[in-house]
Design an enzyme around this catalytic site. Structure first.
Site, mmCIF file in Angstrom:
data_model
loop_
_atom_site.group_PDB
_atom_site.id
_atom_site.type_symbol
_atom_site.label_atom_id
_atom_site.label_comp_id
_atom_site.label_asym_id
_atom_site.label_seq_id
_atom_site.Cartn_x
_atom_site.Cartn_y
_atom_site.Cartn_z
ATOM 1 N N ARG A 30 1.820 -5.659 3.525
ATOM 2 C CA ARG A 30 0.957 -6.532 4.322
ATOM 3 C C ARG A 30 1.339 -7.988 4.065
ATOM 4 O O ARG A 30 1.727 -8.355 2.957
ATOM 5 C CB ARG A 30 -0.503 -6.389 3.921
ATOM 6 C CG ARG A 30 -1.151 -5.064 4.129
ATOM 7 C CD ARG A 30 -2.639 -5.187 3.799
ATOM 8 N NE ARG A 30 -3.350 -3.941 3.951
ATOM 9 C CZ ARG A 30 -3.808 -3.213 2.930
ATOM 10 N NH1 ARG A 30 -3.607 -3.630 1.686
ATOM 11 N NH2 ARG A 30 -4.445 -2.096 3.142
ATOM 12 N N ASP B 69 -15.029 -4.736 -2.836
ATOM 13 C CA ASP B 69 -13.609 -4.793 -3.199
ATOM 14 C C ASP B 69 -12.721 -4.896 -1.956
ATOM 15 O O ASP B 69 -11.506 -5.089 -2.082
ATOM 16 C CB ASP B 69 -13.210 -3.578 -4.042
ATOM 17 C CG ASP B 69 -13.489 -2.259 -3.349
ATOM 18 O OD1 ASP B 69 -14.661 -1.987 -3.042
ATOM 19 O OD2 ASP B 69 -12.537 -1.498 -3.106
ATOM 20 N N LYS C 21 0.868 -1.169 0.000
ATOM 21 C CA LYS C 21 0.000 0.000 0.000
ATOM 22 C C LYS C 21 0.910 1.225 0.000
ATOM 23 O O LYS C 21 1.821 1.328 0.834
ATOM 24 C CB LYS C 21 -0.906 0.004 1.230
ATOM 25 C CG LYS C 21 -2.006 1.060 1.213
ATOM 26 C CD LYS C 21 -2.952 0.852 2.391
ATOM 27 C CE LYS C 21 -4.121 1.825 2.351
ATOM 28 N NZ LYS C 21 -5.054 1.612 3.489
#
Length: 466
Positions: A182, A263, A116
């Protein structure tokens, strides 16, 4: 789940390449002006055999994104559509992240490294592809707290500050930037299937179903389930089981995700993508996390219904492959599975041995009344009444006959529980923002993990992939 990670050797296995031709686009990571390692998950780096990396090599892989050996040669931005606050949007996809690598853990389960804030992709639209450092810090806190409370969550694996000044409408700007990695069991979303249905790519839809069944195996559907031998039906049952447990885990944790769009729903049932999250200060079904959730669509008490609605969209996405009746039959299992998961998880956090769904439901009902009437938050309630102690009135009546679980960890003698309320979150961020003092955050993570040790392993849900 929060199972203690076991050491593993590095075992690369980029399975996503089997479906990348229709599911993803190769992308290039952004080049950042600086790379300062701020958080490295020493609890989980050993689980995928990367604990041996020096900090310099860690930054090389997770800040500069040089490929890991024998892994993906280039990052992949995944394609998907989705319902955002129940409005269908075909113009989304990985807009500031990508899948960087896949590895096996000691038990052979596949784990993904996804990013991210790693730069622009074909799906960035008008955004800059970046992540604020505050957003990264908040994700550390959310994932650590949820992991300790037994929720199936992605793990914040790495945070590297990147030296850019970002402009944001919801933070004092300019604000500091970061890139995050992540660790999770997969990145296939309900929206991944919705996109293929919308584009009428039925052959690719079939391939994605087969990929998910092979990559994220789960139990077979009940023996009396119609169409149980069809792959799409089997997957529908597995995802329903996982999502029911996810919904229960949010409720027992007193957690409000804030943006439960399709999503943001991983078919592994793993919670991820933490934006405007909150923990309840007091038991309030109407409590919302996102300032832009004007109708309370994703309020605390509406989360199970929101997740079930998303499952309905998953069933619709599978409709080109199978008849509606067996999909509906799988979807209708959500309610009973959710109540079963609530009972198991509630008893686990309260520190009592379950006695059956009817009795456990009575305990939950009495506990909700106690919290609501006393304006008590879940953290304080579960701590104060651990093992059934100190209960009064209706709650005491409901708890008669329940056997307390072992509670000999010193955490239960601290006198107060660990919490994650917004004032403390802001205080932890202020120490970093104003003084570059990371010690309070590090101490908080240590205390959260200690709470997780005291709670012990959560009950195993149906359909769990790890």
């Amino acid at each position: 789940m929060r199972h203690e990670p076991q050491p593993a050797k590095y075992t690369p296995d980029p399975q996503i390449e089997e479906v990348a031709d229709f599911l993803a686009d190769p992308v290039v990571a952004a080049e950042f002006p600086q790379h300062t390692l701020r958080f490295r998950n020493r609890r989980w780096d050993k689980a995928v055999g990367l604990h041996h990396l020096s900090d310099e090599n860690w930054v090389g892989h997770f800040g500069k994104f040089s490929p890991l050996p024998y892994n993906l040669p280039q990052p992949l931005a995944l394609r998907y559509h989705g319902h955002q606050f129940r409005v269908y949007n075909p113009e989304i996809g990985d807009g500031r992240g990508f899948l960087f690598a896949q590895m096996r853990d000691a038990a052979g389960h596949l784990l993904d490294c996804g990013t991210k804030g790693s730069g622009l992709t074909p799906y960035s639209r008008t955004a800059d592809g970046r992540l604020t450092l505050k957003g990264g810090v908040r994700e550390i806190l959310a994932t650590e707290m949820l992991e300790a409370l037994g929720a199936n969550t992605s793990k914040t694996f790495s945070i590297i500050e990147t030296g850019e000044a970002l402009e944001r409408g919801d933070e004092p700007s300019p604000t500091r930037s970061a890139v995050m990695v992540r660790l999770s069991h997969g990145h296939i979303r309900i929206g991944s299937f919705q996109r293929l249905m919308a584009l009428e790519e039925d052959a690719h839809l079939t391939r994605l179903v087969d990929y998910c069944l092979a990559t994220y195996p789960g139990p077979l559907p009940p023996k009396d389930a119609p169409g149980r031998d069809q792959p799409a039906i089997a997957l529908m049952h597995q995802v329903t089981e996982r999502m029911a447990d996810l919904a229960a885990s949010y409720m027992v944790a007193g957690f409000v995700h804030g943006v439960l769009n399709t999503d943001n729903m991983n078919i592994t049932g793993e919670s991820f993508d933490y934006g405007p999250w909150r923990w309840l200060p007091a038991w309030d079904p109407g409590f919302t996390a996102a300032y832009f959730d004007q109708t309370g669509l994703y309020a605390f008490g509406r989360q199970p219904e929101a997740i079930r609605w998303n499952l309905g969209q998953f069933a619709i996405a599978l409709r080109p492959l199978v008849e509606a009746e067996p999909l509906v039959a799988a979807l209708e299992r959500f309610g009973p599975l959710y109540h079963d998961a609530m009972a198991r998880r509630f008893c686990w956090r309260l520190g009592i041995a379950p006695r059956g769904l009817e009795k456990d439901a009575a305990v939950i009902g009495a506990a909700e009344v106690t919290m609501r009437e006393g304006r008590v938050g879940p953290d304080e309630f579960f701590y104060r009444h651990r093992g059934g102690k100190a209960a009064q009135g209706t709650l005491a009546d409901a708890l008669k006959g329940y056997e307390p679980l072992d509670s000999d960890h010193e955490y239960w003698s601290d006198g107060q529980p660990e919490t994650m309320l917004i004032d403390e979150v802001e205080t932890l961020w202020s120490a970093i923002d104003e003084r570059d003092d990371w010690a309070p955050l590090e101490e908080k993570v240590t205390r959260i993990r200690r709470m997780g040790e005291a709670l012990g392993e959560p009950p195993e849900p149906l359909g769990h992939t790890s």
